[in-house]
Design a protein around this motif. Structure first.
Motif, PDB file in Angstrom:
ATOM      1  N   ILE A  84       0.831  -1.209   0.000  1.00 35.02           N
ATOM      2  CA  ILE A  84       0.000   0.000   0.000  1.00 35.02           C
ATOM      3  C   ILE A  84       0.865   1.259   0.000  1.00 35.02           C
ATOM      4  O   ILE A  84       0.584   2.214  -0.728  1.00 35.02           O
ATOM      5  CB  ILE A  84      -1.038  -0.051   1.145  1.00 35.02           C
ATOM      6  CG1 ILE A  84      -2.069  -1.142   0.801  1.00 35.02           C
ATOM      7  CG2 ILE A  84      -1.718   1.298   1.347  1.00 35.02           C
ATOM      8  CD1 ILE A  84      -3.223  -1.300   1.781  1.00 35.02           C
ATOM      9  N   THR A  85       1.974   1.244   0.756  1.00 32.85           N
ATOM     10  CA  THR A  85       2.887   2.396   0.722  1.00 32.85           C
ATOM     11  C   THR A  85       3.383   2.625  -0.696  1.00 32.85           C
ATOM     12  O   THR A  85       3.373   3.745  -1.216  1.00 32.85           O
ATOM     13  CB  THR A  85       4.098   2.149   1.645  1.00 32.85           C
ATOM     14  OG1 THR A  85       3.622   2.031   2.971  1.00 32.85           O
ATOM     15  CG2 THR A  85       5.097   3.294   1.573  1.00 32.85           C
ATOM     16  N   ARG A  86       3.831   1.544  -1.327  1.00 33.10           N
ATOM     17  CA  ARG A  86       4.376   1.680  -2.687  1.00 33.10           C
ATOM     18  C   ARG A  86       3.314   2.119  -3.681  1.00 33.10           C
ATOM     19  O   ARG A  86       3.579   2.918  -4.580  1.00 33.10           O
ATOM     20  CB  ARG A  86       4.964   0.340  -3.136  1.00 33.10           C
ATOM     21  CG  ARG A  86       6.268   0.018  -2.438  1.00 33.10           C
ATOM     22  CD  ARG A  86       6.860  -1.243  -2.998  1.00 33.10           C
ATOM     23  NE  ARG A  86       8.184  -1.500  -2.461  1.00 33.10           N
ATOM     24  CZ  ARG A  86       8.846  -2.632  -2.668  1.00 33.10           C
ATOM     25  NH1 ARG A  86       8.305  -3.600  -3.381  1.00 33.10           N
ATOM     26  NH2 ARG A  86      10.050  -2.796  -2.163  1.00 33.10           N
ATOM     27  N   MET A  87       2.100   1.603  -3.498  1.00 34.70           N
ATOM     28  CA  MET A  87       1.030   1.932  -4.438  1.00 34.70           C
ATOM     29  C   MET A  87       0.654   3.409  -4.336  1.00 34.70           C
ATOM     30  O   MET A  87       0.454   4.094  -5.350  1.00 34.70           O
ATOM     31  CB  MET A  87      -0.172   1.039  -4.133  1.00 34.70           C
ATOM     32  CG  MET A  87      -1.199   1.011  -5.213  1.00 34.70           C
ATOM     33  SD  MET A  87      -2.519  -0.103  -4.746  1.00 34.70           S
ATOM     34  CE  MET A  87      -1.943  -1.663  -5.400  1.00 34.70           C
ATOM     35  N   ILE A  88       0.574   3.906  -3.113  1.00 37.52           N
ATOM     36  CA  ILE A  88       0.216   5.314  -2.927  1.00 37.52           C
ATOM     37  C   ILE A  88       1.315   6.215  -3.498  1.00 37.52           C
ATOM     38  O   ILE A  88       1.044   7.191  -4.197  1.00 37.52           O
ATOM     39  CB  ILE A  88      -0.039   5.617  -1.430  1.00 37.52           C
ATOM     40  CG1 ILE A  88      -1.295   4.882  -0.950  1.00 37.52           C
ATOM     41  CG2 ILE A  88      -0.163   7.121  -1.195  1.00 37.52           C
ATOM     42  CD1 ILE A  88      -1.544   4.963   0.547  1.00 37.52           C
TER      43      ILE A  88
END
Ligand code: UPG
Length: 361
Positions: free
Chosen positions: A205-209
């Motif tokens: 989720i960090t990478r996606m955001i």
């Protein structure tokens, strides 16, 4: 030993109300949130972490807010007994997390997840700590059972070396709880995929955001149909404080409850609602207004095709139900990320163990 519900706990045994608690992995993603919540509730905290950003120091009590004693060091070599004196509950979050790197760095995983846990539990046994809450992981399971969910009673079959070390850590702690010569309660919380502000930089989720906000490409491992039970860090912190309250509900247990010994139990901490990586991608695009540049590649060894928590036991034993759904939690993490610069990547010349995160997630 079974706690009597409603019994007033002696001072030092009530994280969330007063007293003193130890948090290992205090500088990590979940640890930071837990330390804040405990101190806000008036608990004095000894926070231990081995990463360089965590330096020895003391922050005094202020008003109703508990103090923090920061201790920098490795659980395998620190002198632990003095740190545990007068402590009711130990929250053991320190670990080397992450499924995928565990194939190539197994000695580090053994050191951080297994040796560290054995040494901590041994020190807890010798100093008379009353309760240890251990961060375990849904990666101990392998896959969902016939019901489609992962239930605490199913036989664990981890798919990665990481999962094997988390299972070993959990079982070590439970072995101490089963000892008749001490009275130590253990609650192993099997966290599903935890997200929220401050989530580890290697996680989806960090990478996606970041990919959505900054336009960087996002590598997706596999076709994105794998599902995860994403659980918000605020829910995880609530589960931890519920599990750490020594005057909380009694724990009936297959591991203890006989004369002399403590009790031990395993509890899933998830939402009960799993979503696919592709669904999170679509939601991120909707909430940010920008579609991440997703590049699909091969699935990674050890990655579960599905995680899905059976949440019944945590509800029954702790009164815990997750409150934050993925849409709300993701929107909050996006808002947080907009105002928080991404941490600088580690220097290319740094040795592989530098910058190692020492906290479970
Ligand atoms: N994924 C990608 N691209 C990325 C990062 C992740 O496709 O850049 C995939 C990954 O392969 C997985 C899914 O997204 O299928 C979720 O990944 P991630 O958010 O990193 O979490 P998990 O692999 O589910 O593992 C987390 C924690 C681990 C914890 C476990 C509990 O990293 O420490 O034990 O959740 O379920």
């Amino acid at each position: 030993h079974i706690d009597v519900p409603g019994r007033s706990a002696p001072s030092g045994n009530t994280p969330g109300g007063s007293g003193k608690a130890v948090v290992t992995g205090a500088a990590g993603f979940i640890g930071c949130h837990l330390v804040t919540a405990l101190r806000d509730g008036g608990t004095d905290v000894v926070g231990i972490d081995r990463r360089d950003t965590w330096e020895d120091g003391e922050t005094e009590r202020a008003g109703d807010r508990g103090s923090l004693r920061a201790v920098h060091g490795d659980l395998v070599s620190l002198e632990l007994e003095p740190l545990l004196s007068g402590v009711g509950t130990v929250f053991h979050l320190a670990a080397l997390p992450g499924v995928r790197p565990s194939w190539t760095r197994f000695p580090e995983y053994l050191h951080c997840n297994v040796l560290a846990t054995q040494r901590l539990m041994d020190a807890c046994a010798r100093t008379g700590v009353r309760r240890v809450v251990v961060a375990s992981s849904s990666s101990v399971y392998g896959g969902p059972g016939e019901s489609g969910t992962m239930s605490e009673d199913q036989v664990p079959s981890p798919l990665s070396p990481y999962g094997v070390t988390k299972l070993a850590a959990e079982r070590l702690a439970l072995a101490f709880a089963a000892r008749d010569d001490i009275s130590l309660d253990v609650r192993a919380l099997r966290f599903f995929t935890v997200y929220g502000p401050g989530q580890r930089p290697d996680m989806l989720i960090t990478r996606m955001i970041r990919a959505a906000l900054e336009g960087a490409p996002l590598a997706i491992h596999g076709d994105g149909t794998q599902i995860r039970d994403f659980v918000h860090v605020s829910d995880v912190v609530r589960a931890l404080t519920l599990a750490g309250a020594v005057d909380g509900p009694a724990a009936a247990s297959p591991y203890g409850g006989g004369s002399g010994g403590g009790s031990g139990e395993v509890l899933n901490i998830g939402t009960g609602n799993s979503v696919s990586v592709n669904e999170v991608l679509a939601l991120t695009a909707e909430l940010t207004g920008r579609t991440p540049d997703a590049r699909y590649g091969p699935a990674r060894a050890g990655d579960a095709a599905a995680t899905a928590a059976d949440t019944g036991r945590a509800r029954e034993r702790l009164g815990f139900t997750a409150a934050v759904d993925i849409r709300t939690g993701l929107a909050g993490q996006i808002e947080w990320a907009r105002h928080t610069p991404a941490p600088a990547p580690p220097a290319p010349s740094a040795p592989s163990a530098a910058g190692v995160r020492t906290t479970a997630g």
